[in-house]
Design a protein around this motif. Structure first.
Motif, PDB file in Angstrom:
ATOM      1  N   ARG A 205      -3.838  -3.886   8.971  1.00  0.00           N
ATOM      2  CA  ARG A 205      -2.494  -2.774   9.129  1.00  0.00           C
ATOM      3  C   ARG A 205      -1.596  -3.124   8.307  1.00  0.00           C
ATOM      4  NH1 ARG A 205      -0.815  -3.208  14.746  1.00  0.00           N
ATOM      5  NH2 ARG A 205       0.862  -2.582  13.753  1.00  0.00           N
ATOM      6  N   ALA A 206      -1.808  -5.175   7.880  1.00  0.00           N
ATOM      7  CA  ALA A 206      -0.761  -5.733   6.678  1.00  0.00           C
ATOM      8  C   ALA A 206      -1.413  -4.751   5.564  1.00  0.00           C
ATOM      9  CB  ALA A 206      -1.313  -7.351   6.861  1.00  0.00           C
ATOM     10  N   ILE A 207      -2.971  -5.336   5.408  1.00  0.00           N
ATOM     11  CA  ILE A 207      -3.473  -4.690   3.736  1.00  0.00           C
ATOM     12  C   ILE A 207      -2.922  -3.305   4.320  1.00  0.00           C
ATOM     13  CG2 ILE A 207      -5.951  -3.708   3.080  1.00  0.00           C
ATOM     14  CD1 ILE A 207      -6.989  -6.113   3.801  1.00  0.00           C
ATOM     15  N   GLU A 208      -3.463  -2.358   4.214  1.00  0.00           N
ATOM     16  CA  GLU A 208      -2.296  -0.750   4.934  1.00  0.00           C
ATOM     17  C   GLU A 208      -1.421  -0.542   4.382  1.00  0.00           C
ATOM     18  OE1 GLU A 208      -2.745   2.992   4.884  1.00  0.00           O
ATOM     19  OE2 GLU A 208      -4.548   2.461   4.892  1.00  0.00           O
ATOM     20  N   LEU A 209      -0.525  -1.504   4.821  1.00  0.00           N
ATOM     21  CA  LEU A 209       1.827  -1.301   4.703  1.00  0.00           C
ATOM     22  C   LEU A 209       1.254  -1.795   2.981  1.00  0.00           C
ATOM     23  CD1 LEU A 209       3.799  -1.441   5.638  1.00  0.00           C
ATOM     24  CD2 LEU A 209       3.893  -3.570   6.586  1.00  0.00           C
ATOM     25  N   ASN A 210       0.552  -3.052   2.718  1.00  0.00           N
ATOM     26  CA  ASN A 210       1.219  -2.975   1.345  1.00  0.00           C
ATOM     27  C   ASN A 210       0.666  -1.890   0.648  1.00  0.00           C
ATOM     28  OD1 ASN A 210       2.236  -5.401   1.499  1.00  0.00           O
ATOM     29  ND2 ASN A 210       0.147  -6.771   2.086  1.00  0.00           N
ATOM     30  N   ASN A 211      -0.526  -0.981   1.008  1.00  0.00           N
ATOM     31  CA  ASN A 211      -1.189  -0.164   0.357  1.00  0.00           C
ATOM     32  C   ASN A 211       0.050   0.990  -0.354  1.00  0.00           C
ATOM     33  OD1 ASN A 211      -3.306  -1.488  -0.569  1.00  0.00           O
ATOM     34  ND2 ASN A 211      -4.752  -0.962   0.672  1.00  0.00           N
ATOM     35  N   GLY A 212       0.381   0.794   0.799  1.00  0.00           N
ATOM     36  CA  GLY A 212       1.447   2.203   0.955  1.00  0.00           C
ATOM     37  C   GLY A 212       2.921   1.902   0.263  1.00  0.00           C
TER      38      GLY A 212
ATOM     39  N   ALA B 207       2.401  -0.528  -2.379  1.00  0.00           N
ATOM     40  CA  ALA B 207       2.187  -0.527  -3.295  1.00  0.00           C
ATOM     41  C   ALA B 207       2.956   0.847  -4.028  1.00  0.00           C
ATOM     42  CB  ALA B 207       1.109  -0.959  -4.016  1.00  0.00           C
ATOM     43  N   ALA B 208       1.865   2.087  -3.096  1.00  0.00           N
ATOM     44  CA  ALA B 208       1.624   3.678  -4.250  1.00  0.00           C
ATOM     45  C   ALA B 208       3.518   3.849  -4.596  1.00  0.00           C
ATOM     46  CB  ALA B 208       1.512   4.353  -2.850  1.00  0.00           C
ATOM     47  N   GLN B 209       4.187   3.725  -3.229  1.00  0.00           N
ATOM     48  CA  GLN B 209       5.844   3.314  -3.213  1.00  0.00           C
ATOM     49  C   GLN B 209       6.336   3.114  -4.259  1.00  0.00           C
ATOM     50  OE1 GLN B 209       7.999   2.454   0.487  1.00  0.00           O
ATOM     51  NE2 GLN B 209       6.296   4.244   0.844  1.00  0.00           N
ATOM     52  N   MET B 210       5.990   1.759  -5.003  1.00  0.00           N
ATOM     53  CA  MET B 210       6.813   1.301  -6.200  1.00  0.00           C
ATOM     54  C   MET B 210       5.790   1.829  -7.403  1.00  0.00           C
ATOM     55  SD  MET B 210       9.033  -0.845  -5.079  1.00  0.00           S
ATOM     56  CE  MET B 210       9.116  -1.486  -6.980  1.00  0.00           C
ATOM     57  N   GLY B 211       4.452   2.166  -7.237  1.00  0.00           N
ATOM     58  CA  GLY B 211       4.540   3.449  -8.476  1.00  0.00           C
ATOM     59  C   GLY B 211       4.906   4.072  -8.262  1.00  0.00           C
ATOM     60  N   ILE B 212       5.189   5.266  -7.815  1.00  0.00           N
ATOM     61  CA  ILE B 212       5.796   6.386  -7.243  1.00  0.00           C
ATOM     62  C   ILE B 212       6.978   5.902  -8.216  1.00  0.00           C
ATOM     63  CG2 ILE B 212       6.818   8.552  -6.594  1.00  0.00           C
ATOM     64  CD1 ILE B 212       3.799   8.917  -6.846  1.00  0.00           C
ATOM     65  N   LEU B 213       7.843   4.987  -7.805  1.00  0.00           N
ATOM     66  CA  LEU B 213       9.683   4.909  -8.120  1.00  0.00           C
ATOM     67  C   LEU B 213       9.569   4.717  -9.582  1.00  0.00           C
ATOM     68  CD1 LEU B 213      12.246   4.422  -7.448  1.00  0.00           C
ATOM     69  CD2 LEU B 213      11.896   2.118  -6.987  1.00  0.00           C
TER      70      LEU B 213
END
Length: 99
Positions: A66-73, A75-81
């Protein structure tokens, strides 16, 4: 533009209603006749049809995944930003060449 906003809000409302835990009443009121929710955590929408071995994992392994999935999400949000910021700066072609 007003109807566009109304359509967007209606869509978001329908998506929230469709994706909530059906065992819990709307917005956590827990007023239903279905009984207790089988969900392990908030956001657990498994319905028993798909099992990829989640139930066989230890509690520590579940928390780790769950922590890995949260961190991947995140990271994806920061990439889009980052892409949105560079688009406003006008140098998006340096990041994403159009050729």
């Amino acid at each position: 533009p007003g109807m566009v906003w109304a359509q967007m809000i209606a869509t978001w409302t329908m998506m929230e209603a469709a994706n909530q835990d059906q065992f819990v009443g709307p917005w956590g009121t827990n007023q239903n006749v279905l009984g207790d929710s089988p969900a392990e955590f908030k956001g657990d929408f498994r319905n028993g049809a798909l099992d990829f071995g989640w139930d066989k994992l230890s509690d520590d392994a579940k928390m780790n995944k769950r922590a890995i999935e949260l961190n991947n999400g995140r990271a994806a949000q920061m990439g889009i930003l980052g892409i949105m910021v560079h688009e406003k700066l006008g140098n998006i072609d340096a990041l994403l060449p159009s050729n």
